[in-house]
Design a protein around this motif. Structure first.
Motif, short mmCIF file in Angstrom:
data_model
loop_
_atom_site.label_atom_id
_atom_site.label_comp_id
_atom_site.label_asym_id
_atom_site.label_seq_id
_atom_site.Cartn_x
_atom_site.Cartn_y
_atom_site.Cartn_z
N LYS A 273 0.84 -1.20 0.00
CA LYS A 273 0.00 0.00 0.00
C LYS A 273 0.88 1.26 0.00
O LYS A 273 1.93 1.29 0.62
CB LYS A 273 -0.91 0.04 1.23
CG LYS A 273 -1.74 -1.23 1.44
CD LYS A 273 -2.70 -1.48 0.31
CE LYS A 273 -3.71 -2.57 0.66
NZ LYS A 273 -3.08 -3.85 1.04
N SER A 274 0.43 2.29 -0.70
CA SER A 274 1.18 3.55 -0.74
C SER A 274 0.31 4.76 -0.46
O SER A 274 0.81 5.82 -0.07
CB SER A 274 1.87 3.73 -2.10
OG SER A 274 0.90 3.72 -3.15
N GLU A 275 -1.02 4.61 -0.65
CA GLU A 275 -1.93 5.73 -0.40
C GLU A 275 -2.44 5.68 1.05
O GLU A 275 -2.82 4.61 1.53
CB GLU A 275 -3.13 5.67 -1.35
CG GLU A 275 -2.76 5.86 -2.81
CD GLU A 275 -2.20 7.23 -3.09
OE1 GLU A 275 -2.62 8.19 -2.41
OE2 GLU A 275 -1.32 7.35 -3.98
N PRO A 276 -2.44 6.83 1.74
CA PRO A 276 -2.88 6.85 3.15
C PRO A 276 -4.24 6.22 3.37
O PRO A 276 -4.44 5.49 4.35
CB PRO A 276 -2.89 8.35 3.47
CG PRO A 276 -1.83 8.93 2.58
CD PRO A 276 -1.92 8.15 1.30
N ILE A 277 -5.18 6.47 2.48
CA ILE A 277 -6.54 5.94 2.67
C ILE A 277 -6.54 4.42 2.65
O ILE A 277 -7.37 3.77 3.30
CB ILE A 277 -7.49 6.51 1.58
CG1 ILE A 277 -8.96 6.23 1.96
CG2 ILE A 277 -7.15 5.95 0.22
CD1 ILE A 277 -9.44 7.00 3.13
N GLN A 278 -5.61 3.82 1.91
CA GLN A 278 -5.53 2.36 1.81
C GLN A 278 -5.02 1.73 3.11
O GLN A 278 -5.25 0.54 3.36
CB GLN A 278 -4.60 1.96 0.67
CG GLN A 278 -5.05 2.40 -0.72
CD GLN A 278 -4.02 2.06 -1.77
OE1 GLN A 278 -2.81 2.26 -1.59
NE2 GLN A 278 -4.49 1.53 -2.90
N MET A 279 -4.34 2.52 3.93
CA MET A 279 -3.70 1.98 5.12
C MET A 279 -4.54 2.12 6.38
O MET A 279 -4.16 1.65 7.45
CB MET A 279 -2.34 2.68 5.35
CG MET A 279 -1.39 2.54 4.18
SD MET A 279 0.18 3.35 4.51
CE MET A 279 0.65 3.88 2.86
N LEU A 280 -5.70 2.75 6.27
CA LEU A 280 -6.54 2.94 7.45
C LEU A 280 -6.94 1.63 8.13
O LEU A 280 -6.91 1.54 9.36
CB LEU A 280 -7.77 3.77 7.08
CG LEU A 280 -7.52 5.24 6.75
CD1 LEU A 280 -8.83 5.96 6.45
CD2 LEU A 280 -6.77 5.95 7.88
N PRO A 281 -7.32 0.58 7.37
CA PRO A 281 -7.64 -0.69 8.04
C PRO A 281 -6.46 -1.27 8.81
O PRO A 281 -6.63 -1.84 9.90
CB PRO A 281 -8.05 -1.60 6.88
CG PRO A 281 -8.53 -0.67 5.81
CD PRO A 281 -7.63 0.52 5.93
N ALA A 282 -5.25 -1.11 8.27
CA ALA A 282 -4.06 -1.61 8.94
C ALA A 282 -3.78 -0.83 10.22
O ALA A 282 -3.39 -1.40 11.24
CB ALA A 282 -2.85 -1.53 8.00
N MET A 283 -4.00 0.47 10.17
CA MET A 283 -3.82 1.30 11.36
C MET A 283 -4.84 0.93 12.43
O MET A 283 -4.52 0.87 13.62
CB MET A 283 -3.94 2.77 10.99
CG MET A 283 -2.83 3.30 10.12
SD MET A 283 -3.03 5.04 9.82
CE MET A 283 -2.97 5.69 11.49
N LYS A 284 -6.06 0.68 11.99
CA LYS A 284 -7.12 0.28 12.93
C LYS A 284 -6.75 -1.04 13.59
O LYS A 284 -6.90 -1.20 14.81
CB LYS A 284 -8.45 0.15 12.19
CG LYS A 284 -9.61 -0.23 13.09
CD LYS A 284 -10.91 -0.33 12.29
CE LYS A 284 -12.08 -0.73 13.18
NZ LYS A 284 -13.35 -0.84 12.40
N ALA A 285 -6.23 -1.99 12.82
CA ALA A 285 -5.84 -3.28 13.36
C ALA A 285 -4.68 -3.14 14.34
O ALA A 285 -4.60 -3.87 15.34
CB ALA A 285 -5.45 -4.23 12.23
N THR A 286 -3.78 -2.18 14.09
CA THR A 286 -2.66 -1.93 15.00
C THR A 286 -3.16 -1.42 16.34
O THR A 286 -2.72 -1.89 17.40
CB THR A 286 -1.68 -0.92 14.38
OG1 THR A 286 -1.20 -1.40 13.13
CG2 THR A 286 -0.49 -0.68 15.31
N ALA A 287 -4.06 -0.46 16.31
CA ALA A 287 -4.63 0.07 17.55
C ALA A 287 -5.43 -1.01 18.28
O ALA A 287 -5.37 -1.12 19.52
CB ALA A 287 -5.52 1.27 17.26
N GLN A 288 -6.16 -1.82 17.53
CA GLN A 288 -6.95 -2.90 18.14
C GLN A 288 -6.05 -3.95 18.78
O GLN A 288 -6.43 -4.57 19.78
CB GLN A 288 -7.86 -3.54 17.09
CG GLN A 288 -9.01 -2.66 16.65
CD GLN A 288 -9.81 -3.27 15.51
OE1 GLN A 288 -9.30 -4.10 14.75
NE2 GLN A 288 -11.06 -2.86 15.39
#
Length: 307
Positions: A273-288
């Motif tokens: 992934k390179s676009e910020p919007i594409q990485m939101l699920p990954a960021m959510k999983a990190t916080a979770q």
């Protein structure tokens, strides 16, 4: 609406503007350490629920204020616009005056000080010194001429203060003491909170690089940063296994392994992934990961205490 913008939030939506301004997905870095530190204290003393509540509120106020300072100073530096991903957007999307955000952050700090005074009166006034340092770090994370968030030390410093220090404070105000096993147990939470910050920096890598920041994600490059994130996840789980093998904690803590699918999902979500919007699920999983890991760890100590 631009594909990279957050959901539209207008001034007439009221409370949603202010709730998003706190960046609720990051508040796990506040409530998980307080819960864990308090549960760990249960093995040594009867819990003072008023102290627990005061510590929880004060920590969340400081975390939310830090997010507001981030919103204000990133706007002042020209880093945020209406298409920025992962921000509250009160200023650039909802028309809230920058000074209002700054004053609200300072008000949250003021409220945290009041709760802190109660905590000190009921435990130790040394807490005032440590709490002041925590608040200063929260402010300087994005404020000042050399923001901590723009350096390679952002993950380490945020993880140490929100993970180790908050856990130790939550334990100390209940027990009036600190023990080495508590320090050891706090380490994986420190790592996972640092992972939340690293995930933010992976998402923002291109924009941060263009603005002259020197985060660890920029220094390692996107691929290297994702590898580091994977190592941090793995270390968090292996650390708990090691504590069991060395007899520091009981095997109940291996309950945290139930949360292992979340970091796997996070890493897969970043790869390619390179676009910020594409990485939101990954960021959510990190916080979770931090939330579930921390709560399972707390539950394991509760089970061990009662059974």
């Amino acid at each position: 609406m631009n594909a990279q913008s957050s959901p539209e939030i207008h001034p007439d939506k009221g409370w949603r503007i202010w709730w998003q301004l706190t960046r609720p997905h990051t508040l796990t870095a506040g409530f998980v350490p307080v819960i864990l530190g308090t549960v760990l204290a249960l093995g040594k003393t009867r819990i003072d629920l008023m102290l627990f509540a005061a510590m929880m509120v004060a920590t969340l106020l400081i975390q939310a204020a830090a997010n507001m300072f981030n919103e204000y100073y990133d706007f002042k530096r020209g880093l945020d616009n209406e298409h920025s991903v992962g921000i509250g957007g009160a200023i650039v999307r909802n028309g809230v005056k920058p000074k209002t955000v700054l004053h609200l952050a300072l008000a949250f700090f003021g409220a945290a000080i009041l709760f802190g005074a109660y905590i000190c009166a009921e435990s130790s006034w040394w807490i005032a010194l440590i709490g002041s340092v925590c608040m200063l770090v929260a402010y300087l994370y994005t404020a000042g001429p050399f923001p901590i968030s723009s350096t390679p030390l952002g993950e380490l410093i945020s993880g140490f203060f929100m993970g180790v220090i908050i856990i130790l404070l939550s334990f100390f105000i209940q027990t009036k003491t600190i023990t080495w096993p508590i320090v050891f147990v706090s380490i994986p939470i420190m790592i996972l909170i640092g992972a939340i910050m690293l995930s933010n920096n992976i998402r923002d890598l291109d924009g941060d690089k263009a603005n002259g920041r020197k985060t660890i994600a920029i220094l390692l490059g996107r691929k290297g940063a994702i590898i580091l994130l994977a190592v941090m996840f793995a270390l968090s789980y292996l650390w708990m296994v090691g504590l069991v093998l060395f007899g520091v904690v009981t095997p109940w803590v291996l309950l945290v392994l139930v949360s292992a699918p979340k970091p796997v999902r996070a890493i897969k979500g970043f790869i390619g992934k390179s676009e910020p919007i594409q990485m939101l699920p990954a960021m959510k999983a990190t916080a979770q990961t931090n939330t579930i890991f921390g709560l399972l760890l707390s539950i394991s100590f509760l089970v061990d205490h009662f059974f």
